[in-house]
Design a protein around this motif. Structure first.
Motif, PDB file in Angstrom:
ATOM      1  N   PRO A 131     -91.207  30.856 -31.901  1.00 24.09           N
ATOM      2  CA  PRO A 131     -90.445  32.110 -31.787  1.00 24.09           C
ATOM      3  C   PRO A 131     -91.261  33.298 -31.272  1.00 24.09           C
ATOM      4  O   PRO A 131     -90.684  34.350 -30.976  1.00 24.09           O
ATOM      5  N   MET A 132     -92.587  33.163 -31.164  1.00 28.47           N
ATOM      6  CA  MET A 132     -93.432  34.326 -30.902  1.00 28.47           C
ATOM      7  C   MET A 132     -93.108  35.064 -29.603  1.00 28.47           C
ATOM      8  O   MET A 132     -93.022  36.300 -29.599  1.00 28.47           O
ATOM      9  N   ILE A 156     -85.676  30.736 -42.920  1.00 32.12           N
ATOM     10  CA  ILE A 156     -84.209  30.665 -42.946  1.00 32.12           C
ATOM     11  C   ILE A 156     -83.568  32.046 -42.959  1.00 32.12           C
ATOM     12  O   ILE A 156     -82.689  32.334 -42.127  1.00 32.12           O
ATOM     13  N   PRO A 157     -83.976  32.995 -43.849  1.00 28.69           N
ATOM     14  CA  PRO A 157     -83.364  34.330 -43.795  1.00 28.69           C
ATOM     15  C   PRO A 157     -83.740  35.143 -42.553  1.00 28.69           C
ATOM     16  O   PRO A 157     -83.114  36.175 -42.297  1.00 28.69           O
ATOM     17  N   HIS A 158     -84.737  34.686 -41.775  1.00 27.17           N
ATOM     18  CA  HIS A 158     -85.002  35.332 -40.492  1.00 27.17           C
ATOM     19  C   HIS A 158     -83.739  35.350 -39.623  1.00 27.17           C
ATOM     20  O   HIS A 158     -83.535  36.263 -38.823  1.00 27.17           O
ATOM     21  N   GLN A 175     -86.232  44.627 -42.766  1.00 27.61           N
ATOM     22  CA  GLN A 175     -86.062  43.307 -43.382  1.00 27.61           C
ATOM     23  C   GLN A 175     -86.965  42.282 -42.691  1.00 27.61           C
ATOM     24  O   GLN A 175     -87.590  41.441 -43.352  1.00 27.61           O
ATOM     25  N   LEU A 176     -87.032  42.367 -41.364  1.00 35.49           N
ATOM     26  CA  LEU A 176     -87.877  41.443 -40.610  1.00 35.49           C
ATOM     27  C   LEU A 176     -89.348  41.609 -40.986  1.00 35.49           C
ATOM     28  O   LEU A 176     -90.069  40.624 -41.169  1.00 35.49           O
ATOM     29  N   LEU A 177     -89.793  42.855 -41.114  1.00 35.87           N
ATOM     30  CA  LEU A 177     -91.183  43.115 -41.481  1.00 35.87           C
ATOM     31  C   LEU A 177     -91.511  42.526 -42.849  1.00 35.87           C
ATOM     32  O   LEU A 177     -92.586  41.934 -43.048  1.00 35.87           O
ATOM     33  N   ALA A 178     -90.603  42.688 -43.820  1.00 36.69           N
ATOM     34  CA  ALA A 178     -90.832  42.133 -45.154  1.00 36.69           C
ATOM     35  C   ALA A 178     -90.950  40.613 -45.100  1.00 36.69           C
ATOM     36  O   ALA A 178     -91.847  40.015 -45.709  1.00 36.69           O
ATOM     37  N   LEU A 179     -90.064  39.977 -44.338  1.00 33.02           N
ATOM     38  CA  LEU A 179     -90.095  38.522 -44.234  1.00 33.02           C
ATOM     39  C   LEU A 179     -91.365  38.044 -43.538  1.00 33.02           C
ATOM     40  O   LEU A 179     -91.957  37.032 -43.928  1.00 33.02           O
ATOM     41  N   ARG A 180     -91.803  38.781 -42.503  1.00 35.69           N
ATOM     42  CA  ARG A 180     -93.009  38.365 -41.784  1.00 35.69           C
ATOM     43  C   ARG A 180     -94.251  38.476 -42.675  1.00 35.69           C
ATOM     44  O   ARG A 180     -95.183  37.685 -42.549  1.00 35.69           O
ATOM     45  N   LEU A 204     -83.033  29.516 -33.333  1.00 36.67           N
ATOM     46  CA  LEU A 204     -84.393  28.985 -33.237  1.00 36.67           C
ATOM     47  C   LEU A 204     -85.117  29.085 -34.579  1.00 36.67           C
ATOM     48  O   LEU A 204     -85.889  28.192 -34.939  1.00 36.67           O
ATOM     49  N   PHE A 205     -84.854  30.144 -35.331  1.00 36.60           N
ATOM     50  CA  PHE A 205     -85.472  30.275 -36.656  1.00 36.60           C
ATOM     51  C   PHE A 205     -85.059  29.117 -37.566  1.00 36.60           C
ATOM     52  O   PHE A 205     -85.875  28.597 -38.343  1.00 36.60           O
ATOM     53  N   ILE A 206     -83.806  28.702 -37.481  1.00 38.36           N
ATOM     54  CA  ILE A 206     -83.320  27.578 -38.295  1.00 38.36           C
ATOM     55  C   ILE A 206     -84.010  26.287 -37.859  1.00 38.36           C
ATOM     56  O   ILE A 206     -84.419  25.468 -38.703  1.00 38.36           O
ATOM     57  N   VAL A 207     -84.146  26.095 -36.543  1.00 36.04           N
ATOM     58  CA  VAL A 207     -84.831  24.909 -36.031  1.00 36.04           C
ATOM     59  C   VAL A 207     -86.287  24.888 -36.506  1.00 36.04           C
ATOM     60  O   VAL A 207     -86.812  23.843 -36.902  1.00 36.04           O
TER      61      VAL A 207
END
Length: 413
Positions: free
Chosen positions: A230-231, A295-297, A305-310, A371-374
């Protein structure tokens, strides 16, 4: 200070310098091409992709060769070979006048590279096994810190000096780090040069027929593939989420930096945890944790939210490669540790190459949220493969050693 600790701290700083120096030049490669006269956007993207990828390709092909040679002549000399070689090649890169020359020099750089894998092999073979996880975690922290700071420093330098000067600065930094290794690092455990060894292909066949190692190589490929897929799409994803104040580039960089920061903080702690409770357990749980966090990505609604997950993802990532390297050290045949690390490095480089390419293709079909799910599914598959292949999480090194000692005592009695 014990020799292995002294080596570890020196190599940790040197990895920071080398990774920082190498990653300094990545952000402005497309701009360097424009300076050479490549002004068409499509041609610039094509050349930039080729020049970036060719380094991984040659490194992927050569890593087993250098690993096998390290088991014959020594690990420290492989660090020196790579460091001084890259210093010369990057110096020449600052003199390139055409994209073709730049492509050739990046190919050559990948061919002679290997400072990081050689440092890992040197550390692993000269560190007590019960401390290997902690030592490799510390090395990981040094390399990640360099990766975080490098692009930032490179961007600052690009504002105040010509691009070519930055290549010379990079070359000098790598040379300094290599001289530090030359004079300050002591290789206590050296290969027996008088030992008769099989040829390169016979040795490779032997390593690849070790089932635990083959499983670990596969897991290493899957890790890098999943993490890097995903990068290339992250900056676009940040843009779609709507960066606060419109600072897309800043928040796209922050997303990467925050993951790296968490990785750097977690690596030594998880490495020490692996020494105590088993690196298999740490690797398995880290892969599961990373999969769950990916998954929550797929449903984030804003950048915060993205920053917290990363950040939480980075905490899990800190347990991946150090644990993998500790397991390779444990399962590698005696005297063939560097050969095993060479093949492991090839597997991870292959993941580095194919992950972003495949990720870009899949994003066009299912979007980055898909793609995040994959990616989560691939990490779950890797965790299952590790658990199945190695028989599940096992006891720590200390426990295994105690069991072996008890078995020997029983036989003697």
């Amino acid at each position: 200070m014990e020799s292995w600790k002294r080596n570890l701290y020196i190599l940790m700083v040197c990895q920071f310098l080398v990774m920082g120096a190498m990653s300094m030049i990545i952000p402005f490669l497309p701009l360097y091409l424009k300076e050479m006269g490549v002004t068409d956007p499509e041609k610039t993207q094509m050349w930039a992709g080729l020049i970036f990828g060719i380094n991984f390709l040659s490194a992927f092909l050569m890593a087993p060769v250098w690993g096998s040679l390290a088991d014959k002549v020594g690990r420290k000399i492989m660090v020196l070979r790579s460091g001084f070689g890259m210093s010369i090649v990057i110096l020449l890169t600052g003199m390139a006048v055409s994209p073709l020359q730049l492509l050739f020099l990046r190919l050559l750089n990948g061919t002679i590279s290997g400072f990081i894998p050689a440092s890992i092999s040197l550390t692993a073979t000269n560190t007590p096994k019960e401390k290997a996880g902690y030592a490799l975690g510390m090395l990981q922290s040094g390399a990640v810190a360099g990766n975080i700071m490098g692009p930032f420093i490179g961007g600052l330098l690009a504002e105040v000096m010509p691009f070519r000067t930055i290549f010379f600065f990079t070359s000098v930094t790598i040379a300094i780090a290599t001289f530090v290794v030359l004079f300050l690092v002591k290789e206590e455990v050296k290969p027996d040069r008088n030992q008769t060894r099989p040829g390169f292909f016979a040795e490779g066949s032997f390593i690849l027929h070790q089932r635990p190692l083959l499983i670990l190589f596969t897991v290493g490929f899957m890790l890098q593939f999943a993490m890097l897929a995903p990068m290339p799409q992250m900056s676009l994803f940040v843009s779609n989420l709507g960066a606060p104040g419109g600072y897309i580039a800043f928040f796209a960089g922050l997303v990467t930096a925050l993951t790296g920061l968490a990785n750097m903080l977690a690596s030594p702690w998880l490495g020490r945890f692996g020494d105590r409770y088993g690196s298999e357990k740490v690797l398995f749980l880290s892969m599961l944790g990373a999969a769950v966090i990916f998954i929550p990505h797929s449903v984030v609604a804003d950048v915060w939210q993205l920053l917290a997950l990363r950040f939480f993802l980075g905490l899990c990532v800190g347990g991946l490669l150090p644990s993998l390297n500790a397991l390779i050290r444990r399962h590698a045949p005696v005297g063939k540790e560097s050969t095993a690390y060479g093949y492991s490095t090839s597997a991870t480089f292959l993941g580095n190459m194919l992950g972003p390419i495949t990720g870009g293709f899949l994003t066009g079909l299912i979007g980055i949220r898909g793609l995040f799910i994959v990616t989560a599914g691939m990490l779950l598959l890797g965790a299952w493969w590790l658990r199945l292949g190695l028989g599940g999480p096992v006891s720590s090194y200390k426990a295994s050693k105690n069991e072996a000692d008890a078995s020997v005592s029983h036989k003697v009695s």
